[in-house]
Design a protein around this motif. Structure first.
Motif, mmCIF file in Angstrom:
data_model
loop_
_atom_site.group_PDB
_atom_site.id
_atom_site.type_symbol
_atom_site.label_atom_id
_atom_site.label_comp_id
_atom_site.label_asym_id
_atom_site.label_seq_id
_atom_site.Cartn_x
_atom_site.Cartn_y
_atom_site.Cartn_z
ATOM 1 N N PHE A 50 0.865 -1.168 0.000
ATOM 2 C CA PHE A 50 0.000 0.000 0.000
ATOM 3 C C PHE A 50 0.904 1.221 0.000
ATOM 4 O O PHE A 50 1.671 1.432 0.941
ATOM 5 C CB PHE A 50 -0.910 0.008 1.235
ATOM 6 N N ARG A 51 0.809 1.999 -1.058
ATOM 7 C CA ARG A 51 1.674 3.175 -1.233
ATOM 8 C C ARG A 51 0.846 4.439 -1.059
ATOM 9 O O ARG A 51 -0.148 4.633 -1.751
ATOM 10 C CB ARG A 51 2.332 3.119 -2.608
ATOM 11 N N TYR A 52 1.262 5.282 -0.117
ATOM 12 C CA TYR A 52 0.553 6.509 0.220
ATOM 13 C C TYR A 52 1.434 7.714 -0.084
ATOM 14 O O TYR A 52 2.665 7.633 -0.026
ATOM 15 C CB TYR A 52 0.184 6.536 1.709
ATOM 16 N N VAL A 53 0.774 8.834 -0.364
ATOM 17 C CA VAL A 53 1.473 10.094 -0.630
ATOM 18 C C VAL A 53 0.918 11.150 0.322
ATOM 19 O O VAL A 53 -0.299 11.243 0.517
ATOM 20 C CB VAL A 53 1.265 10.536 -2.094
ATOM 21 N N SER A 68 6.700 6.178 12.470
ATOM 22 C CA SER A 68 6.386 4.780 12.798
ATOM 23 C C SER A 68 4.924 4.622 13.189
ATOM 24 O O SER A 68 4.256 3.673 12.772
ATOM 25 C CB SER A 68 7.290 4.279 13.929
ATOM 26 N N ALA A 69 4.409 5.572 13.989
ATOM 27 C CA ALA A 69 2.999 5.519 14.387
ATOM 28 C C ALA A 69 2.083 5.704 13.183
ATOM 29 O O ALA A 69 1.060 5.022 13.070
ATOM 30 C CB ALA A 69 2.723 6.581 15.455
ATOM 31 N N ASP A 70 2.441 6.609 12.286
ATOM 32 C CA ASP A 70 1.634 6.824 11.076
ATOM 33 C C ASP A 70 1.590 5.570 10.217
ATOM 34 O O ASP A 70 0.524 5.176 9.724
ATOM 35 C CB ASP A 70 2.196 7.984 10.253
ATOM 36 N N LEU A 71 2.735 4.923 10.016
ATOM 37 C CA LEU A 71 2.782 3.730 9.170
ATOM 38 C C LEU A 71 1.979 2.594 9.788
ATOM 39 O O LEU A 71 1.229 1.894 9.087
ATOM 40 C CB LEU A 71 4.229 3.306 8.926
ATOM 41 N N ALA A 72 2.111 2.388 11.094
ATOM 42 C CA ALA A 72 1.350 1.332 11.773
ATOM 43 C C ALA A 72 -0.153 1.616 11.674
ATOM 44 O O ALA A 72 -0.952 0.707 11.432
ATOM 45 C CB ALA A 72 1.795 1.215 13.224
ATOM 46 N N TRP A 73 -0.542 2.882 11.850
ATOM 47 C CA TRP A 73 -1.946 3.262 11.748
ATOM 48 C C TRP A 73 -2.464 3.001 10.336
ATOM 49 O O TRP A 73 -3.571 2.462 10.168
ATOM 50 C CB TRP A 73 -2.136 4.733 12.130
ATOM 51 N N LEU A 74 -1.697 3.389 9.316
ATOM 52 C CA LEU A 74 -2.110 3.134 7.930
ATOM 53 C C LEU A 74 -2.321 1.645 7.690
ATOM 54 O O LEU A 74 -3.270 1.242 7.012
ATOM 55 C CB LEU A 74 -1.085 3.700 6.945
ATOM 56 N N CYS A 75 -1.451 0.811 8.250
ATOM 57 C CA CYS A 75 -1.577 -0.633 8.063
ATOM 58 C C CYS A 75 -2.873 -1.147 8.695
ATOM 59 O O CYS A 75 -3.660 -1.827 8.035
ATOM 60 C CB CYS A 75 -0.359 -1.354 8.657
ATOM 61 N N GLU A 76 -3.093 -0.816 9.958
ATOM 62 C CA GLU A 76 -4.244 -1.375 10.673
ATOM 63 C C GLU A 76 -5.565 -0.726 10.313
ATOM 64 O O GLU A 76 -6.573 -1.411 10.146
ATOM 65 C CB GLU A 76 -4.009 -1.312 12.181
ATOM 66 N N VAL A 93 2.471 -7.219 4.658
ATOM 67 C CA VAL A 93 1.881 -5.976 4.185
ATOM 68 C C VAL A 93 2.987 -4.937 4.300
ATOM 69 O O VAL A 93 3.611 -4.800 5.356
ATOM 70 C CB VAL A 93 0.659 -5.554 5.017
ATOM 71 N N ILE A 94 3.244 -4.250 3.219
ATOM 72 C CA ILE A 94 4.269 -3.210 3.221
ATOM 73 C C ILE A 94 3.566 -1.873 3.020
ATOM 74 O O ILE A 94 2.790 -1.709 2.085
ATOM 75 C CB ILE A 94 5.323 -3.454 2.132
ATOM 76 N N TYR A 118 5.066 -5.450 7.637
ATOM 77 C CA TYR A 118 4.307 -5.980 8.766
ATOM 78 C C TYR A 118 3.820 -7.377 8.433
ATOM 79 O O TYR A 118 3.507 -7.677 7.287
ATOM 80 C CB TYR A 118 3.081 -5.103 9.047
ATOM 81 N N ARG A 119 3.727 -8.216 9.444
ATOM 82 C CA ARG A 119 3.004 -9.481 9.290
ATOM 83 C C ARG A 119 1.630 -9.253 9.902
ATOM 84 O O ARG A 119 1.457 -8.399 10.776
ATOM 85 C CB ARG A 119 3.752 -10.645 9.928
ATOM 86 N N VAL A 120 0.665 -9.990 9.428
ATOM 87 C CA VAL A 120 -0.707 -9.811 9.882
ATOM 88 C C VAL A 120 -1.053 -10.901 10.875
ATOM 89 O O VAL A 120 -0.868 -12.089 10.597
ATOM 90 C CB VAL A 120 -1.687 -9.832 8.684
ATOM 91 N N GLU A 121 -1.528 -10.490 12.039
ATOM 92 C CA GLU A 121 -2.037 -11.411 13.057
ATOM 93 C C GLU A 121 -3.415 -10.928 13.452
ATOM 94 O O GLU A 121 -3.541 -9.933 14.175
ATOM 95 C CB GLU A 121 -1.110 -11.454 14.275
ATOM 96 N N GLY A 122 -4.436 -11.611 12.929
ATOM 97 C CA GLY A 122 -5.810 -11.181 13.190
ATOM 98 C C GLY A 122 -6.055 -9.826 12.559
ATOM 99 O O GLY A 122 -5.879 -9.648 11.364
ATOM 100 N N ASP A 123 -6.431 -8.854 13.392
ATOM 101 C CA ASP A 123 -6.666 -7.501 12.877
ATOM 102 C C ASP A 123 -5.530 -6.556 13.270
ATOM 103 O O ASP A 123 -5.702 -5.356 13.339
ATOM 104 C CB ASP A 123 -8.013 -6.961 13.378
#
Length: 130
Positions: A50-53, A68-76, A93-94, A118-123
């Motif tokens: 997922f590529r964001y601008v 780091s917080a922004d990237l984790a938030w975008l993932c979840e 998920v990258i 990131y690896r996905v574990e549940g949600d």
């Protein structure tokens, strides 16, 4: 586009992705989905990119925690809900965040970009060190 990487149809074509509303990140920065790509390496689950601008995005050691917080938030909050529930679960998920769009896999010194896997574990997205 690099061989083996295909645009993923997640009910978002390139035009739809460009029209998607800006996402307000935890840092206060506004980002938009640029594109979603997927590939399937031999012996593993699919990899979703997922590529964001975010216009005006800048990176630096002093911003590491916020980025780091922004990237984790975008993932979840944004990427995981867009991954199909049917079929194999993602191997990774990258998430990338850049100051402007760019061609995937092509180096452009004018683009400021960061990414995490990131690896996905549940949600949940669990950070994976490269």
């Amino acid at each position: 586009m690099r061989a083996g990487v295909l645009a993923l149809a997640l009910s978002l074509g390139p035009a739809a992705a460009a029209q998607e509303e800006a996402l307000r990140l935890p840092s206060g920065q506004a980002a938009r989905l640029f594109e979603v790509l997927t590939d399937r390496p031999a012996g593993g689950g699919p990899i979703y990119r997922f590529r964001y601008v975010a216009e005006g995005f800048s990176a630096g050691a002093e911003r590491l925690d916020a980025i780091s917080a922004d990237l984790a938030w975008l993932c979840e909050a944004h990427a995981l809900p867009r991954i199909p529930n049917s079929g194999p679960r993602p191997g990774r998920v990258i998430i990338s965040l850049a100051d402007r769009g760019s061609e995937f896999g092509v180096y452009d010194e004018a683009v400021t970009q960061v990414f995490e896997a990131y690896r996905v574990e549940g949600d949940r997205c669990i950070w994976e060190m490269f």
